[in-house]
Write a protein that holds these residues in place. Structure first.
Motif, PDB file in Angstrom:
ATOM      1  N   MET A   1       1.032  -1.131   0.017  1.00 24.33           N
ATOM      2  CA  MET A   1      -0.140  -0.081   0.069  1.00 24.33           C
ATOM      3  C   MET A   1       0.985   1.364   0.031  1.00 24.33           C
ATOM      4  O   MET A   1       1.958   1.191   0.507  1.00 24.33           O
ATOM      5  N   SER A   2       0.168   2.448  -0.670  1.00 28.40           N
ATOM      6  CA  SER A   2       0.997   3.486  -0.675  1.00 28.40           C
ATOM      7  C   SER A   2       0.442   4.483   0.191  1.00 28.40           C
ATOM      8  O   SER A   2      -0.580   4.592   0.650  1.00 28.40           O
ATOM      9  N   GLN A   3       0.970   5.496   0.648  1.00 29.11           N
ATOM     10  CA  GLN A   3       0.514   6.544   1.523  1.00 29.11           C
ATOM     11  C   GLN A   3       0.199   7.830   0.645  1.00 29.11           C
ATOM     12  O   GLN A   3       0.809   8.111  -0.460  1.00 29.11           O
ATOM     13  N   TYR A   4      -0.901   8.304   0.872  1.00 26.96           N
ATOM     14  CA  TYR A   4      -1.377   9.631   0.109  1.00 26.96           C
ATOM     15  C   TYR A   4      -1.694  10.623   1.242  1.00 26.96           C
ATOM     16  O   TYR A   4      -2.244  10.496   2.328  1.00 26.96           O
ATOM     17  N   THR A   5      -1.457  11.876   0.785  1.00 24.29           N
ATOM     18  CA  THR A   5      -1.940  13.112   1.466  1.00 24.29           C
ATOM     19  C   THR A   5      -3.212  13.682   0.980  1.00 24.29           C
ATOM     20  O   THR A   5      -2.941  13.944  -0.431  1.00 24.29           O
ATOM     21  N   VAL A   6      -4.122  13.823   1.727  1.00 13.95           N
ATOM     22  CA  VAL A   6      -5.459  14.255   1.207  1.00 13.95           C
ATOM     23  C   VAL A   6      -5.699  15.984   1.676  1.00 13.95           C
ATOM     24  O   VAL A   6      -5.579  15.835   2.944  1.00 13.95           O
ATOM     25  N   ASN A  27      -4.834   2.929  -3.903  1.00 12.74           N
ATOM     26  CA  ASN A  27      -4.830   3.923  -4.939  1.00 12.74           C
ATOM     27  C   ASN A  27      -5.667   5.063  -4.462  1.00 12.74           C
ATOM     28  O   ASN A  27      -5.979   5.307  -3.535  1.00 12.74           O
ATOM     29  N   GLU A  28      -5.458   5.903  -5.444  1.00 10.37           N
ATOM     30  CA  GLU A  28      -5.976   7.639  -4.993  1.00 10.37           C
ATOM     31  C   GLU A  28      -7.646   7.469  -4.815  1.00 10.37           C
ATOM     32  O   GLU A  28      -8.119   8.314  -3.887  1.00 10.37           O
ATOM     33  N   ASN A  29      -8.258   6.618  -5.655  1.00 11.16           N
ATOM     34  CA  ASN A  29      -9.717   6.660  -5.193  1.00 11.16           C
ATOM     35  C   ASN A  29     -10.008   6.192  -4.015  1.00 11.16           C
ATOM     36  O   ASN A  29     -11.023   6.734  -3.375  1.00 11.16           O
ATOM     37  N   VAL A  30      -9.378   4.983  -3.416  1.00 10.39           N
ATOM     38  CA  VAL A  30      -9.527   4.519  -2.199  1.00 10.39           C
ATOM     39  C   VAL A  30      -9.273   5.610  -1.159  1.00 10.39           C
ATOM     40  O   VAL A  30     -10.223   5.676  -0.178  1.00 10.39           O
TER      41      VAL A  30
END
Length: 58
Positions: A1-6, A27-30
């Motif tokens: 899994m990747s880390q995303y900053t929202v 992913n970005e959508n999740v």
């Protein structure tokens, strides 16, 4: 899994409040869905009261 900053903002009593959160997601959508779900649950918001401005992978 990747880390995303929202980042984005949500509606509160005083207008809008800015937020930035980091999410582990596939992913970005999740990442978007998890953020909407978390903020809605924590602050009693509907999805229409939350504006996502940027989702970027770290």
């Amino acid at each position: 899994m990747s880390q995303y900053t929202v980042t984005g903002r949500f509606k509160n009593r005083d207008g809008f409040a800015e937020f930035e959160t980091t999410i582990d997601a596939e992913n970005e959508n999740v990442a978007r869905e998890h953020t909407l779900s978390q903020l809605g649950s924590q602050h009693g918001l509907k999805r229409t009261q939350i504006e996502l401005e940027e989702v970027e992978q770290r």
